[in-house]
Design a protein around this motif. Structure first.
Motif, PDB file in Angstrom:
ATOM      1  N   GLU A  67     -10.608  -0.542  -5.383  1.00 39.73           N
ATOM      2  CA  GLU A  67     -10.741  -0.124  -3.996  1.00 39.73           C
ATOM      3  C   GLU A  67      -9.356  -0.711  -3.671  1.00 39.73           C
ATOM      4  N   ILE A  68      -8.663  -1.743  -4.424  1.00 37.97           N
ATOM      5  CA  ILE A  68      -7.306  -2.357  -3.747  1.00 37.97           C
ATOM      6  C   ILE A  68      -6.458  -1.033  -4.233  1.00 37.97           C
ATOM      7  N   GLU A  69      -6.797   0.214  -5.604  1.00 39.43           N
ATOM      8  CA  GLU A  69      -6.038   1.035  -5.460  1.00 39.43           C
ATOM      9  C   GLU A  69      -5.796   2.062  -4.069  1.00 39.43           C
ATOM     10  N   GLY A  70      -6.925   2.204  -3.847  1.00 36.51           N
ATOM     11  CA  GLY A  70      -7.067   2.903  -2.657  1.00 36.51           C
ATOM     12  C   GLY A  70      -6.119   2.567  -0.998  1.00 36.51           C
ATOM     13  N   GLU A  71      -6.111   1.266  -1.432  1.00 39.78           N
ATOM     14  CA  GLU A  71      -5.511   0.413  -0.042  1.00 39.78           C
ATOM     15  C   GLU A  71      -4.114   0.293   0.117  1.00 39.78           C
ATOM     16  N   VAL A  72      -3.667   0.035  -1.237  1.00 38.86           N
ATOM     17  CA  VAL A  72      -2.327   0.339  -1.840  1.00 38.86           C
ATOM     18  C   VAL A  72      -1.756   1.867  -2.104  1.00 38.86           C
ATOM     19  N   GLU A  73      -2.587   2.609  -2.524  1.00 35.14           N
ATOM     20  CA  GLU A  73      -2.082   4.152  -2.211  1.00 35.14           C
ATOM     21  C   GLU A  73      -2.308   4.360  -0.830  1.00 35.14           C
ATOM     22  N   LEU A  74      -3.072   4.444   0.204  1.00 34.54           N
ATOM     23  CA  LEU A  74      -2.836   4.345   1.937  1.00 34.54           C
ATOM     24  C   LEU A  74      -1.646   3.862   2.495  1.00 34.54           C
ATOM     25  N   LEU A  75      -1.245   2.695   1.920  1.00 33.58           N
ATOM     26  CA  LEU A  75       0.090   1.843   2.479  1.00 33.58           C
ATOM     27  C   LEU A  75       1.046   2.582   2.035  1.00 33.58           C
ATOM     28  N   ASN A  76       1.260   3.421   0.843  1.00 32.05           N
ATOM     29  CA  ASN A  76       2.470   3.933   0.302  1.00 32.05           C
ATOM     30  C   ASN A  76       2.244   5.197   1.350  1.00 32.05           C
ATOM     31  N   ILE A  77       1.861   5.773   1.210  1.00 31.32           N
ATOM     32  CA  ILE A  77       1.970   6.747   2.790  1.00 31.32           C
ATOM     33  C   ILE A  77       2.184   6.351   3.805  1.00 31.32           C
ATOM     34  N   LEU A  78       1.439   5.405   3.737  1.00 25.61           N
ATOM     35  CA  LEU A  78       1.544   5.156   5.904  1.00 25.61           C
ATOM     36  C   LEU A  78       3.791   5.171   5.680  1.00 25.61           C
ATOM     37  N   LYS A  79       3.917   3.990   4.892  1.00 18.67           N
ATOM     38  CA  LYS A  79       5.165   3.874   4.532  1.00 18.67           C
ATOM     39  C   LYS A  79       5.648   4.553   4.484  1.00 18.67           C
TER      40      LYS A  79
END
Length: 334
Positions: A67-79
């Motif tokens: 799930e943390i990997e998912g949050e990191v992935e989401l934030l990388n995409i948003l940035k």
């Protein structure tokens, strides 16, 4: 080998974390580290003369590594898409997630960029507009992606019916309150049968868009942070969570009902300048507030042993149910 008695929730040493993060990220040796919040996860602030950072140490009981990997992935995409968010930083080896062997087992941590500015509770007209634009731009991105890693799903099963099944033992001595929650949950589900939900925008929502989770800097720029609850669902969930800001602001006599309605209306107008909403989406926003409050009542219950025991007394529980009744009276027309 030294043996430790098992623990379910330890607090990692700020001094030890400082040394680890300075080495792992090659930060200025003068960087300091102190605990800011011990809560669902532990938040530390690291700072030196030129930079600030936020370090979040997750609890495995709340967020698994995937799930943390998912949050990191989401934030990388948003940035990458140009959204103003606090984003995960990479260490000298390119890793964005650190792992710590704590007494209770492995804990994961992420170092984030600092969101410049400060929390603003009484938003100006211009800030309301910028907020509407900012959330709409985030939704432009989150409606068009599918993450490789899992995140929570916000639907009626996860926000209404499963929470009520789990909460039932807690309400043994509060039968009237529990009957009310079951009744209102069924009314919400039935109400949504009137809406064309096939036309609702769906994607990853933040699910906690209160002013405590975005900063305005001196130039008026907004930066969003704390995507810990981000998950899949109707994107209007984020508009509903922001409506809760005005709900609580009114309850605390910090804003009039008329001003709150005016400001939220301006927010919706600004949002729709970028992402139009259907008529049914606008009508549905208030009813999702019921799901939000029941979801978080279960969240307090689930985390009772670790940090929320001061909240979940019978008095507090009855107070939360009374808030749901007030929300229904103010916003919902069944």
């Amino acid at each position: 080998m030294q043996n430790f008695f098992p623990a379910q929730y330890s607090t990692l040493s700020a001094a030890a974390l400082k040394n680890h993060i300075i080495e792992a990220y090659h930060l200025d040796p003068s960087t300091t580290c102190r605990l800011l919040i011990r809560n669902v996860s532990d938040t530390y602030i690291l700072e030196n003369d030129s930079k600030k950072y936020i370090l979040k140490i997750y609890r495995d009981a709340h967020r698994k590594r995937s799930e943390i990997e998912g949050e990191v992935e989401l934030l990388n995409i948003l940035k990458a898409k140009g959204n103003r968010v606090s984003y995960p930083l990479s260490d000298i080896e390119g890793k964005q997630i650190q792992q710590f062997n704590a007494i209770e087992g492995l804990r994961n941590g992420v170092l984030f960029s600092f969101a410049e500015g400060k929390v603003v509770l009484d938003l100006s007209d211009q800030q309301v507009i910028r907020l509407g634009h900012g959330i709409a731009k985030i939704h432009q991105t989150t409606a068009a992606i599918k993450l490789d890693y899992p995140r929570p799903v916000f639907d009626f099963e996860t926000t209404l019916f499963q929470p009520l099944r789990d909460l039932k033992p807690h309400f043994t001595e509060m039968r009237e309150e529990f009957d009310y929650l079951n009744s209102i949950a069924n009314q919400v589900a039935k109400k949504f049968e009137e809406f064309d939900t096939s036309a609702f925008s769906y994607g990853y929502c933040h699910y906690d868009f209160f002013p405590k989770n975005f900063h305005f800097d001196e130039q008026g720029n907004i930066t969003f942070f704390d995507f810990d609850f981000a998950g899949e669902g109707y994107l209007i969930n984020d508009l509903m969570s922001f409506l809760n800001h005005y709900f609580f602001h009114q309850l605390n006599n910090l804003i009039t009902k008329e001003q709150a309605e005016k400001d939220f209306g301006a927010f919706l107008q600004a949002y729709q300048e970028i992402r139009p909403l259907t008529g049914d989406e606008l009508k549905a926003i208030p009813f999702l507030g019921i799901t939000f409050h029941i979801f978080f009542l279960k969240f307090f219950y689930d985390n009772y042993d670790d940090w929320s025991n001061i909240f979940l007394t019978p008095r507090y529980t009855k107070h939360r149910v009374s808030l749901i009744k007030k929300w229904e009276e103010q916003y919902c027309n069944f």
